[in-house]
Design a protein around this motif. Structure first.
Motif, PDB file in Angstrom:
ATOM      1  N   UNK A   1       0.838  -1.198   0.000  1.00 40.07           N
ATOM      2  CA  UNK A   1       0.000   0.000   0.000  1.00 40.07           C
ATOM      3  C   UNK A   1       0.872   1.247   0.000  1.00 40.07           C
ATOM      4  N   UNK A   2       0.317   2.300  -0.575  1.00 38.19           N
ATOM      5  CA  UNK A   2       1.011   3.582  -0.694  1.00 38.19           C
ATOM      6  C   UNK A   2       0.146   4.656  -0.039  1.00 38.19           C
ATOM      7  N   UNK A   3       0.769   5.520   0.744  1.00 41.76           N
ATOM      8  CA  UNK A   3       0.053   6.618   1.404  1.00 41.76           C
ATOM      9  C   UNK A   3       0.251   7.914   0.612  1.00 41.76           C
ATOM     10  N   UNK A   4      -0.244   9.011   1.140  1.00 46.50           N
ATOM     11  CA  UNK A   4      -0.011  10.351   0.621  1.00 46.50           C
ATOM     12  C   UNK A   4       0.038  11.264   1.855  1.00 46.50           C
ATOM     13  N   UNK A   5       0.070  12.574   1.851  1.00 43.78           N
ATOM     14  CA  UNK A   5      -0.809  13.478   1.097  1.00 43.78           C
ATOM     15  C   UNK A   5      -0.090  14.259  -0.001  1.00 43.78           C
TER      16      UNK A   5
ATOM     17  N   UNK B   1       9.342   3.850   3.172  1.00 39.25           N
ATOM     18  CA  UNK B   1       9.023   4.026   4.593  1.00 39.25           C
ATOM     19  C   UNK B   1      10.237   4.435   5.435  1.00 39.25           C
ATOM     20  N   UNK B   2      11.402   4.008   5.071  1.00 46.13           N
ATOM     21  CA  UNK B   2      12.589   4.326   5.866  1.00 46.13           C
ATOM     22  C   UNK B   2      12.967   5.799   5.795  1.00 46.13           C
ATOM     23  N   UNK B   3      12.421   6.536   4.811  1.00 44.23           N
ATOM     24  CA  UNK B   3      12.851   7.915   4.587  1.00 44.23           C
ATOM     25  C   UNK B   3      11.912   8.959   5.179  1.00 44.23           C
ATOM     26  N   UNK B   4      10.892   8.549   5.916  1.00 49.10           N
ATOM     27  CA  UNK B   4      10.001   9.521   6.560  1.00 49.10           C
ATOM     28  C   UNK B   4       9.581   8.999   7.923  1.00 49.10           C
ATOM     29  N   UNK B   5       9.160   9.923   8.765  1.00 53.59           N
ATOM     30  CA  UNK B   5       8.752   9.596  10.134  1.00 53.59           C
ATOM     31  C   UNK B   5       7.266   9.854  10.295  1.00 53.59           C
ATOM     32  N   UNK B   6       6.554   8.894  10.868  1.00 53.41           N
ATOM     33  CA  UNK B   6       5.139   9.073  11.192  1.00 53.41           C
ATOM     34  C   UNK B   6       5.036   9.638  12.607  1.00 53.41           C
ATOM     35  N   UNK B   7       4.302  10.717  12.759  1.00 53.39           N
ATOM     36  CA  UNK B   7       4.116  11.350  14.068  1.00 53.39           C
ATOM     37  C   UNK B   7       2.927  10.670  14.748  1.00 53.39           C
ATOM     38  N   UNK B   8       3.211   9.845  15.731  1.00 50.69           N
ATOM     39  CA  UNK B   8       2.206   8.945  16.287  1.00 50.69           C
ATOM     40  C   UNK B   8       1.026   9.648  16.967  1.00 50.69           C
ATOM     41  N   UNK B   9       1.258  10.776  17.609  1.00 50.08           N
ATOM     42  CA  UNK B   9       0.191  11.415  18.383  1.00 50.08           C
ATOM     43  C   UNK B   9      -0.473  12.565  17.632  1.00 50.08           C
ATOM     44  N   UNK B  10      -0.471  12.507  16.321  1.00 47.82           N
ATOM     45  CA  UNK B  10      -0.931  13.647  15.520  1.00 47.82           C
ATOM     46  C   UNK B  10      -2.327  13.481  14.929  1.00 47.82           C
ATOM     47  N   UNK B  11      -3.080  12.471  15.364  1.00 50.11           N
ATOM     48  CA  UNK B  11      -4.429  12.252  14.799  1.00 50.11           C
ATOM     49  C   UNK B  11      -5.425  12.036  15.935  1.00 50.11           C
ATOM     50  N   UNK B  12      -5.887  13.147  16.518  1.00 51.09           N
ATOM     51  CA  UNK B  12      -6.862  13.119  17.611  1.00 51.09           C
ATOM     52  C   UNK B  12      -8.067  13.930  17.150  1.00 51.09           C
ATOM     53  N   UNK B  13      -9.073  13.245  16.616  1.00 48.02           N
ATOM     54  CA  UNK B  13     -10.161  13.898  15.891  1.00 48.02           C
ATOM     55  C   UNK B  13     -11.512  13.327  16.319  1.00 48.02           C
ATOM     56  N   UNK B  14     -12.585  13.945  15.840  1.00 49.57           N
ATOM     57  CA  UNK B  14     -13.934  13.529  16.252  1.00 49.57           C
ATOM     58  C   UNK B  14     -14.567  12.513  15.319  1.00 49.57           C
ATOM     59  N   UNK B  15     -14.027  12.347  14.124  1.00 52.54           N
ATOM     60  CA  UNK B  15     -14.588  11.393  13.174  1.00 52.54           C
ATOM     61  C   UNK B  15     -13.499  10.841  12.271  1.00 52.54           C
ATOM     62  N   UNK B  16     -13.799   9.729  11.599  1.00 54.80           N
ATOM     63  CA  UNK B  16     -12.783   9.041  10.797  1.00 54.80           C
ATOM     64  C   UNK B  16     -11.518   8.781  11.604  1.00 54.80           C
ATOM     65  N   UNK B  17     -11.699   8.509  12.880  1.00 53.97           N
ATOM     66  CA  UNK B  17     -10.556   8.282  13.763  1.00 53.97           C
ATOM     67  C   UNK B  17      -9.734   7.077  13.323  1.00 53.97           C
ATOM     68  N   UNK B  18     -10.419   6.073  12.797  1.00 59.66           N
ATOM     69  CA  UNK B  18      -9.724   4.853  12.405  1.00 59.66           C
ATOM     70  C   UNK B  18      -8.901   4.967  11.143  1.00 59.66           C
ATOM     71  N   UNK B  19      -8.962   6.112  10.460  1.00 54.46           N
ATOM     72  CA  UNK B  19      -8.141   6.271   9.260  1.00 54.46           C
ATOM     73  C   UNK B  19      -6.671   6.465   9.605  1.00 54.46           C
ATOM     74  N   UNK B  20      -6.383   6.844  10.855  1.00 46.10           N
ATOM     75  CA  UNK B  20      -4.992   7.063  11.245  1.00 46.10           C
ATOM     76  C   UNK B  20      -4.285   8.056  10.346  1.00 46.10           C
TER      77      UNK B  20
END
Length: 393
Positions: free
Chosen positions: A107-111, A169-188
């Motif tokens: 799978x490939x992500x964006x934005x 994936x090795x060339x970027x960092x995911x910020x773990x605590x950056x998705x605290x929202x009221x909807x579509x929470x499971x999209x991560x």
């Protein structure tokens, strides 16, 4: 009906069973990811030589709707992430081999928002920046990112140049605590950070190439009609398909909830004609949203298939209709939610999760009622939109 659409419909009840876990995790559950991969939803727009189907975009949209009907977050990740194999098909074959050579279910992500600056160096670029809203990023091994070309001081060059770049994936960092929202929470849909990563030139593509469609397809030697479609026709399709599917899920949840419900006044809700009328009207509006969205993409695909040019007006009218489809569907969800009683807001009800997911889905930039609607109206007046009015169309 495409076989993958049938499979998506079949797994929707199982995705619904995992929806609460997905929301609690803040990403898709492992079981949900496995179901989606088994159904093949993410490979619908993937090239055939890499295990994909190069399917008609209507089949893709319908599959996303089926998934979203069961779980809004799962549908959203499929709608966003499912378009990325389409764009990857337009990239250098060397990159496609890197992404799918050992695992065709990668799978490939964006934005795509150009939130980073790419400084040109020998053989490629050095990228720095931070991007928000990387949906499904925990499950992806590569990412598309929007960037502007900058000089060595980090300022955009003139004339302005924007592009999409691809990183492992090795060339970027995911910020773990950056998705605290009221909807579509499971999209991560977390933030990602890139700090000085080198991007070889073959992992880049100019935004203007994919905007028109034909240019990128010709460069990639892709003859299939689906790969000649414009970017701003394809990318919004996946997102709005998820919103329409969420609205369909909300309607089903409302019907299940109201069927045997007794109101505060002691009467059966199914005997209340005002509620029944609201259900009927909302059902019609959601169905109209689906039909208009699918009709729009079909019209543009048919033009490409016939060898006819897709004009800016074609793209603008499709974007206008796509935006309206999303708003119409969510308005219909509001109408039925307002008649669901106080207990519908409890967090253990399915309906309130669909309601929250629908509204957060509407917040995406491609659903903004601004420039795309203005541009379409001007075209109908015989006036050619210019400058910012041509953005994201």
């Amino acid at each position: 009906m495409h076989e993958v659409v049938r499979r998506a419909r079949a797994i929707a009840p199982q995705l619904a069973q995992h929806a609460a876990e997905t929301e609690a995790l803040g990403r898709l559950s492992d079981a949900s990811v496995a179901l989606i991969k088994e159904a093949g939803v993410m490979r619908l727009l993937q090239p055939v030589e890499y295990g994909g189907m190069a399917a008609h975009p209507v089949d893709f949209a319908e599959a996303v709707m089926e998934v979203a009907h069961g779980c809004g977050s799962s549908g959203w990740v499929c709608g966003v992430g499912g378009v990325h194999p389409w764009e990857m098909a337009l990239m250098d074959r060397k990159l496609q081999d890197e992404v799918w050579g050992s695992d065709q279910d990668t799978w490939i992500a964006s934005p795509y928002m150009p939130s980073g600056v790419a400084t040109e160096v020998d053989g490629g670029f050095v990228l720095n920046g931070r991007w928000q809203f990387s949906s499904g990023t925990d499950h992806c091994d590569w990412v598309f990112l929007g960037a502007v070309v900058g000089d060595r001081s980090g300022k955009p060059v003139k004339p302005f140049r924007a592009m999409h770049v691809v990183l492992p994936r090795a060339d970027y960092t995911i910020v773990e605590d950056s998705w605290d929202v009221i909807g579509l929470r499971g999209t991560g849909s977390k933030d990602v950070i890139v700090d000085g990563a080198f991007i070889p030139s073959y992992r880049t593509i100019g935004t203007e190439e994919v905007t028109e469609g034909e240019l990128a397809a010709a460069r990639a030697q892709r003859t299939e009609s689906v790969y000649k479609l414009p970017f701003w026709t394809m990318f919004p399709l996946g997102i709005t398909s998820a919103v329409v599917g969420i609205a369909e899920g909300a309607l089903q949840a409302h019907l299940d909830y109201q069927r045997d419900r007794v109101s505060a006044y002691g009467g059966k809700v199914r005997e209340d004609t005002s509620t029944l009328k609201a259900i009927a009207e909302s059902s019609t509006e959601i169905a109209a949203s689906r039909l208009q969205l699918l009709d729009g993409i079909s019209r543009i695909y048919d033009k490409v298939e016939a060898g006819e040019p897709v004009t800016f007006a074609d793209r603008a009218f499709q974007r206008r209709n796509q935006i309206r489809a999303a708003w119409r569907a969510v308005d219909a969800v509001d109408a039925i939610f307002a008649r669901s009683g106080g207990n519908a807001v409890r967090r253990d009800t399915t309906l309130q999760r669909f309601w929250r997911d629908a509204h957060v889905g509407l917040q995406h930039a491609i659903h903004a009622k601004g420039t795309a609607l203005d541009a379409a109206a001007l075209i109908e007046m015989g006036v050619e939109p210019e400058g910012p009015l041509r953005a994201m169309i």
